[in-house]
Design an enzyme around this catalytic site. Structure first.
Site, PDB file in Angstrom:
ATOM      1  N   SER A  13       0.860  -1.193   0.000  1.00 13.72           N
ATOM      2  CA  SER A  13       0.000   0.000   0.000  1.00 13.72           C
ATOM      3  C   SER A  13       0.888   1.231   0.000  1.00 13.72           C
ATOM      4  O   SER A  13       1.993   1.203   0.557  1.00 13.72           O
ATOM      5  CB  SER A  13      -0.878   0.022   1.252  1.00 13.72           C
ATOM      6  N   TYR A  48      -1.332  -1.255  10.269  1.00  7.76           N
ATOM      7  CA  TYR A  48      -1.397  -1.542   8.828  1.00  7.76           C
ATOM      8  C   TYR A  48      -0.121  -1.054   8.119  1.00  7.76           C
ATOM      9  O   TYR A  48       0.448  -1.767   7.287  1.00  7.76           O
ATOM     10  CB  TYR A  48      -2.637  -0.838   8.272  1.00  7.76           C
TER      11      TYR A  48
HETATM   12  P1  NAI Z   1     -11.082  -6.562   0.224  1.00  8.57           P
HETATM   13  O1  NAI Z   1     -11.550  -6.412   1.620  1.00  8.57           O
HETATM   14  O2  NAI Z   1     -12.035  -6.399  -0.895  1.00  8.57           O
HETATM   15  O3  NAI Z   1     -10.354  -7.943   0.026  1.00  8.57           O
HETATM   16  C1  NAI Z   1      -9.505  -8.476   0.998  1.00  8.57           C
HETATM   17  C2  NAI Z   1      -9.425  -9.970   0.786  1.00  8.57           C
HETATM   18  O4  NAI Z   1      -8.628 -10.541   1.818  1.00  8.57           O
HETATM   19  C3  NAI Z   1     -10.790 -10.622   0.838  1.00  8.57           C
HETATM   20  O5  NAI Z   1     -10.896 -11.584  -0.195  1.00  8.57           O
HETATM   21  C4  NAI Z   1     -10.780 -11.321   2.176  1.00  8.57           C
HETATM   22  O6  NAI Z   1     -11.554 -12.496   2.200  1.00  8.57           O
HETATM   23  C5  NAI Z   1      -9.312 -11.640   2.349  1.00  8.57           C
HETATM   24  N1  NAI Z   1      -9.031 -11.871   3.747  1.00  8.57           N
HETATM   25  C6  NAI Z   1      -9.222 -11.022   4.784  1.00  8.57           C
HETATM   26  N2  NAI Z   1      -8.908 -11.630   5.936  1.00  8.57           N
HETATM   27  C7  NAI Z   1      -8.511 -12.886   5.614  1.00  8.57           C
HETATM   28  C8  NAI Z   1      -8.109 -14.007   6.369  1.00  8.57           C
HETATM   29  N3  NAI Z   1      -8.010 -13.964   7.702  1.00  8.57           N
HETATM   30  N4  NAI Z   1      -7.794 -15.137   5.712  1.00  8.57           N
HETATM   31  C9  NAI Z   1      -7.882 -15.213   4.382  1.00  8.57           C
HETATM   32  N5  NAI Z   1      -8.274 -14.191   3.605  1.00  8.57           N
HETATM   33  C10 NAI Z   1      -8.594 -13.046   4.230  1.00  8.57           C
HETATM   34  O7  NAI Z   1      -9.874  -5.526   0.105  1.00  8.57           O
HETATM   35  P2  NAI Z   1      -9.063  -5.022  -1.162  1.00  8.57           P
HETATM   36  O8  NAI Z   1      -9.245  -3.581  -1.226  1.00  8.57           O
HETATM   37  O9  NAI Z   1      -9.357  -5.847  -2.347  1.00  8.57           O
HETATM   38  O10 NAI Z   1      -7.561  -5.284  -0.673  1.00  8.57           O
HETATM   39  C11 NAI Z   1      -6.684  -6.193  -1.283  1.00  8.57           C
HETATM   40  C12 NAI Z   1      -5.276  -5.807  -0.893  1.00  8.57           C
HETATM   41  O11 NAI Z   1      -4.973  -4.513  -1.389  1.00  8.57           O
HETATM   42  C13 NAI Z   1      -5.053  -5.769   0.619  1.00  8.57           C
HETATM   43  O12 NAI Z   1      -3.784  -6.297   0.931  1.00  8.57           O
HETATM   44  C14 NAI Z   1      -5.095  -4.282   0.921  1.00  8.57           C
HETATM   45  O13 NAI Z   1      -4.351  -3.976   2.066  1.00  8.57           O
HETATM   46  C15 NAI Z   1      -4.472  -3.718  -0.338  1.00  8.57           C
HETATM   47  N6  NAI Z   1      -4.770  -2.309  -0.579  1.00  8.57           N
HETATM   48  C16 NAI Z   1      -6.047  -1.904  -0.891  1.00  8.57           C
HETATM   49  C17 NAI Z   1      -6.280  -0.567  -1.139  1.00  8.57           C
HETATM   50  C18 NAI Z   1      -7.616  -0.054  -1.533  1.00  8.57           C
HETATM   51  O14 NAI Z   1      -7.742   1.145  -1.761  1.00  8.57           O
HETATM   52  N7  NAI Z   1      -8.641  -0.885  -1.675  1.00  8.57           N
HETATM   53  C19 NAI Z   1      -5.219   0.439  -1.036  1.00  8.57           C
HETATM   54  C20 NAI Z   1      -3.942  -0.106  -0.721  1.00  8.57           C
HETATM   55  C21 NAI Z   1      -3.747  -1.432  -0.495  1.00  8.57           C
END
Ligand code: NAI
Length: 254
Positions: free
Chosen positions: A148, A161
């Site tokens: 991130s 985070y």
């Molecule tokens: P999201 O919440 O849509 O997806 C997160 C995923 O991680 C989900 O599929 C969820 O099931 C999985 N997850 C969460 N806890 C878990 C666990 N204990 N075991 C297995 N799987 C687990 O979030 P998003 O936005 O798609 O994020 C994806 C990545 O991108 C993350 O690493 C996040 O930190 C990063 N990110 C997202 C940003 C954004 O603006 N959406 C910005 C910067 C980084």
């Protein structure tokens, strides 16, 4: 270019906002996938949907869903062996899953710190460690960690985070140096603000304020992250290792 035909990939958090875009992107380039996540039912539905994004000539390729709760180290340790058993090899590992438990430092609870470090940082370490040997033996590997922008800039209310994301970046550089001679690359993709469930919860006023800070004038899409990931996964990116591609519409230029 960027043809992933014949390659296999393990993607965590694959049914989430960014993870699903990444999985679709890799599948569209021909890779066979193990999609992983904590919600088995959601994952199964996504796996079925993924077939639609698989090129026609690869329709016989079946993607596989393996549920794994990344907050449970025992389950994490079993994920790579299970994926290897199914796929035969893992060419590409995408550590995408991540959570936030925001709080100001003085109010941050131990549980909030532990949860974020365990899911975001520790599971990434465990999965990278597990693929290292098979990738070294295969003399090919692509590890891509989704970090991130705040891992570089810091962010109030996100000490846990930011520590996890910054830690992944440093960890990736270390492993990149260990594996470079084996044709195994380790890189990060650092999203800025991307439209997903994680950012949908922000109030509209906050989103509008954020957009004014993004030279591109908009939040990013999952496809923007997928494009950088597909590139780093490709054979063409073989001379790039230990790097971070920032995908943030110019919000921060590092
Ligand atoms: P999201 O919440 O849509 O997806 C997160 C995923 O991680 C989900 O599929 C969820 O099931 C999985 N997850 C969460 N806890 C878990 C666990 N204990 N075991 C297995 N799987 C687990 O979030 P998003 O936005 O798609 O994020 C994806 C990545 O991108 C993350 O690493 C996040 O930190 C990063 N990110 C997202 C940003 C954004 O603006 N959406 C910005 C910067 C980084």
């Amino acid at each position: 270019m960027f043809d992933l035909h014949g390659m296999t990939a393990l993607v965590t958090g694959a049914s989430g906002g960014i993870g699903s875009s990444i999985a679709r992107g890799l599948a569209a380039q021909g890779a066979r996938l193990v999609v992983s996540g904590s919600n088995a039912e959601k994952l199964r539905v996504f796996r079925d949907e993924l077939d639609e994004h698989t090129p026609q000539h690869l329709q016989e390729v079946d993607h596989v869903a393996i549920a794994c709760n990344l907050s449970d180290p025992d389950q994490v340790e079993k994920l790579v062996p299970a994926a290897l058993e199914t796929l035969g090899k893992i060419d590409i590992l995408v550590n995408n899953a991540g959570i936030t438990r925001d709080n100001l430092a003085m109010r941050m609870k131990d549980e909030e710190w532990d949860a974020v470090i365990r899911v975001n940082l520790e599971s990434t370490f465990r999965l990278m460690r597990a693929v290292t040997k098979p990738m070294m033996k295969a003399r090919f590997g692509r590890i891509i960690n989704i970090t991130s922008i705040v891992g570089t800039t810091g962010n109030p209310g996100q000490m846990n985070y930011c520590a996890a994301k910054g830690g992944i970046t440093a960890m990736s550089k270390s492993l990149a140096q260990e594996l470079a001679t084996r044709n195994v690359t380790v890189n990060c993709v650092a999203p800025g603000f991307i439209r997903t469930a994680m950012t949908d919860v922000l109030p509209d006023a906050q989103k509008d304020a954020l957009n004014t800070k993004i030279p591109a004038g908009r939040m990013g899409e999952g496809e923007d992250i997928a494009a950088a990931t597909v590139f780093l996964a490709s054979k063409e990116a073989g001379y790039i290792t230990g790097q971070t591609i920032h995908v943030n519409g110019g919000m921060v230029m590092v």
